[in-house]
Motif scaffolding. Sequence first.
Motif, PDB file in Angstrom:
ATOM      1  N   LEU A   1      -2.731  38.038  80.306  1.00 35.60           N
ATOM      2  CA  LEU A   1      -1.536  38.860  80.457  1.00 35.60           C
ATOM      3  C   LEU A   1      -1.277  39.322  81.891  1.00 35.60           C
ATOM      4  N   VAL A   2      -2.189  39.038  82.819  1.00 37.40           N
ATOM      5  CA  VAL A   2      -1.873  39.316  84.217  1.00 37.40           C
ATOM      6  C   VAL A   2      -1.026  38.191  84.810  1.00 37.40           C
ATOM      7  N   ARG A   3      -0.876  37.103  84.076  1.00 33.06           N
ATOM      8  CA  ARG A   3      -0.034  35.984  84.528  1.00 33.06           C
ATOM      9  C   ARG A   3       1.409  36.234  84.095  1.00 33.06           C
ATOM     10  N   LYS A   4       2.328  36.243  85.052  1.00 31.91           N
ATOM     11  CA  LYS A   4       3.730  36.449  84.743  1.00 31.91           C
ATOM     12  C   LYS A   4       4.251  35.300  83.880  1.00 31.91           C
ATOM     13  N   GLY A   5       5.121  35.640  82.918  1.00 27.14           N
ATOM     14  CA  GLY A   5       5.722  34.613  82.081  1.00 27.14           C
ATOM     15  C   GLY A   5       4.917  34.234  80.871  1.00 27.14           C
ATOM     16  N   CYS A   6       3.880  35.013  80.563  1.00 30.62           N
ATOM     17  CA  CYS A   6       2.999  34.663  79.451  1.00 30.62           C
ATOM     18  C   CYS A   6       3.770  34.590  78.129  1.00 30.62           C
TER      19      CYS A   6
ATOM     20  N   LEU B   1      -3.044  45.378  78.879  1.00 30.04           N
ATOM     21  CA  LEU B   1      -1.607  45.198  79.084  1.00 30.04           C
ATOM     22  C   LEU B   1      -0.862  44.860  77.799  1.00 30.04           C
ATOM     23  N   LEU B   2      -1.579  44.725  76.707  1.00 31.09           N
ATOM     24  CA  LEU B   2      -0.958  44.262  75.469  1.00 31.09           C
ATOM     25  C   LEU B   2       0.104  45.203  74.912  1.00 31.09           C
ATOM     26  N   PRO B   3      -0.086  46.535  74.935  1.00 34.84           N
ATOM     27  CA  PRO B   3       0.976  47.394  74.392  1.00 34.84           C
ATOM     28  C   PRO B   3       2.335  47.142  75.040  1.00 34.84           C
ATOM     29  N   ARG B   4       2.333  46.889  76.336  1.00 38.87           N
ATOM     30  CA  ARG B   4       3.586  46.633  77.053  1.00 38.87           C
ATOM     31  C   ARG B   4       4.161  45.259  76.728  1.00 38.87           C
ATOM     32  N   GLU B   5       3.301  44.260  76.578  1.00 36.23           N
ATOM     33  CA  GLU B   5       3.747  42.876  76.433  1.00 36.23           C
ATOM     34  C   GLU B   5       3.937  42.440  74.981  1.00 36.23           C
ATOM     35  N   LEU B   6       3.408  43.212  74.041  1.00 36.54           N
ATOM     36  CA  LEU B   6       3.376  42.765  72.643  1.00 36.54           C
ATOM     37  C   LEU B   6       4.756  42.456  72.065  1.00 36.54           C
ATOM     38  N   PRO B   7       5.789  43.288  72.256  1.00 35.41           N
ATOM     39  CA  PRO B   7       7.085  42.951  71.654  1.00 35.41           C
ATOM     40  C   PRO B   7       7.593  41.567  72.051  1.00 35.41           C
TER      41      PRO B   7
ATOM     42  N   ILE C   1      -8.740  40.708  70.554  1.00 34.94           N
ATOM     43  CA  ILE C   1      -8.806  41.782  71.545  1.00 34.94           C
ATOM     44  C   ILE C   1     -10.267  42.144  71.790  1.00 34.94           C
ATOM     45  N   SER C   2     -10.701  42.087  73.022  1.00 34.54           N
ATOM     46  CA  SER C   2     -12.087  42.380  73.366  1.00 34.54           C
ATOM     47  C   SER C   2     -12.293  43.882  73.500  1.00 34.54           C
ATOM     48  N   LEU C   3     -13.294  44.412  72.816  1.00 35.62           N
ATOM     49  CA  LEU C   3     -13.623  45.833  72.915  1.00 35.62           C
ATOM     50  C   LEU C   3     -15.092  46.003  72.525  1.00 35.62           C
ATOM     51  N   ASP C   4     -15.913  46.403  73.475  1.00 41.02           N
ATOM     52  CA  ASP C   4     -17.355  46.474  73.254  1.00 41.02           C
ATOM     53  C   ASP C   4     -17.848  47.871  72.902  1.00 41.02           C
ATOM     54  N   THR C   5     -17.016  48.876  73.063  1.00 37.52           N
ATOM     55  CA  THR C   5     -17.430  50.247  72.763  1.00 37.52           C
ATOM     56  C   THR C   5     -16.206  51.108  72.510  1.00 37.52           C
TER      57      THR C   5
ATOM     58  N   GLU D   1      -8.331  53.844  76.042  1.00 40.83           N
ATOM     59  CA  GLU D   1      -7.260  54.240  75.133  1.00 40.83           C
ATOM     60  C   GLU D   1      -6.157  53.188  75.082  1.00 40.83           C
ATOM     61  N   ASP D   2      -5.912  52.489  76.193  1.00 44.10           N
ATOM     62  CA  ASP D   2      -4.935  51.406  76.182  1.00 44.10           C
ATOM     63  C   ASP D   2      -5.352  50.299  75.222  1.00 44.10           C
ATOM     64  N   VAL D   3      -6.639  49.999  75.179  1.00 37.90           N
ATOM     65  CA  VAL D   3      -7.129  48.956  74.283  1.00 37.90           C
ATOM     66  C   VAL D   3      -7.031  49.409  72.833  1.00 37.90           C
ATOM     67  N   ARG D   4      -7.394  50.668  72.572  1.00 41.04           N
ATOM     68  CA  ARG D   4      -7.257  51.192  71.212  1.00 41.04           C
ATOM     69  C   ARG D   4      -5.795  51.147  70.765  1.00 41.04           C
ATOM     70  N   LYS D   5      -4.885  51.492  71.674  1.00 44.64           N
ATOM     71  CA  LYS D   5      -3.453  51.444  71.365  1.00 44.64           C
ATOM     72  C   LYS D   5      -3.023  50.006  71.093  1.00 44.64           C
ATOM     73  N   ALA D   6      -3.553  49.056  71.862  1.00 45.49           N
ATOM     74  CA  ALA D   6      -3.209  47.652  71.658  1.00 45.49           C
ATOM     75  C   ALA D   6      -3.593  47.185  70.262  1.00 45.49           C
ATOM     76  N   ILE D   7      -4.775  47.590  69.806  1.00 50.54           N
ATOM     77  CA  ILE D   7      -5.215  47.197  68.470  1.00 50.54           C
ATOM     78  C   ILE D   7      -4.270  47.759  67.411  1.00 50.54           C
ATOM     79  N   ARG D   8      -3.954  49.042  67.524  1.00 52.98           N
ATOM     80  CA  ARG D   8      -3.060  49.662  66.545  1.00 52.98           C
ATOM     81  C   ARG D   8      -1.693  48.984  66.516  1.00 52.98           C
ATOM     82  N   ARG D   9      -1.139  48.738  67.670  1.00 60.56           N
ATOM     83  CA  ARG D   9       0.207  48.168  67.718  1.00 60.56           C
ATOM     84  C   ARG D   9       0.228  46.708  67.259  1.00 60.56           C
ATOM     85  N   ALA D  10      -0.828  45.961  67.552  1.00 59.13           N
ATOM     86  CA  ALA D  10      -0.875  44.583  67.077  1.00 59.13           C
ATOM     87  C   ALA D  10      -0.961  44.533  65.556  1.00 59.13           C
ATOM     88  N   VAL D  11      -1.744  45.429  64.963  1.00 60.56           N
ATOM     89  CA  VAL D  11      -1.812  45.507  63.505  1.00 60.56           C
ATOM     90  C   VAL D  11      -0.442  45.877  62.945  1.00 60.56           C
TER      91      VAL D  11
END
Length: 267
Positions: free
Chosen positions: A70-75, A99-105, A117-121, A137-147
């Motif tokens: 997601l750091v690559r433009k145009g993904c 970056l997933l919460p911003r890019e998910l839509p 989604i990678s999350l080790d702790t 918290e951004d990663v936790r938000k990404a998981i919730r929004r993807a679900v």
Amino acid sequence: MTDGKGRIIDYIRVSLTDRCNLRCVYCMPAQGVEPEPYENLLTLEEITRVCAAAARLGISKVKLTGGEPLVRKGCAALVGMLKAIPGIREVTMTTNGVLLPRELPALVENGLDAVNISLDTLDPETFRTLTRCSMEEDVRKAIRRAVEAGIRVKVNAIPIEEYNGQSLGELAALAKDQPLDVRFIELMPIGEGKHLTPIGNEEVRRRLEADYGPMTPWEGKRGNGPAVYYSLPGFTGKLGFISAISHEFCGECNRVRLTSTGFLKLC
């Protein structure tokens, strides 16, 4: 497409970039690594051409990876380009989630089928130490929004004694009340990871069963890779194990890899 060992190859993993916005201790040094110049990377159009050629040979599933894709433009646009290729049935992504919460839509609009989604702790301080960044918290938000978006979600965790050895049950619990799978991936003892203490998946399973009771093997298909899945009573999702070190699965391999600079990696 069948390889020289008689394996059916129907899956390609495409690296979009070698860049990443985290500095995980098992992956790279704190200062990062020298990135590949942008002009050396495949363009989105070139990636699409390669995947179209692969589809004509029998590839039907594409996984977008990095670095951090997601750091690559145009993904998101690339997802739509790949989904338009005749024969490509599924386009998925592996991401650290920052970056997933911003890019998910846009990703969902373009047809993304699933996300890992990678999350080790779940502990913010441990996350900061492990990734050298404060974005838990951004990663936790990404998981919730993807679900909530209704796509298939898997959370990937690497069991490491120094960082999450005492909290594997907390990670597993993400699958208790949410329709997602939590997968434990054995640490590869290479690079920066050689200096850490991996926890084999048999031991992970033992610790989780001590918390939640016996696991029941689940025989269904839940993705493209080699994970073995289990059910637990009262869990909405499944727990998966990818055991590249303790249980080799080369005989079941179904993939090839395309690097961000255009090299095709086979076995």
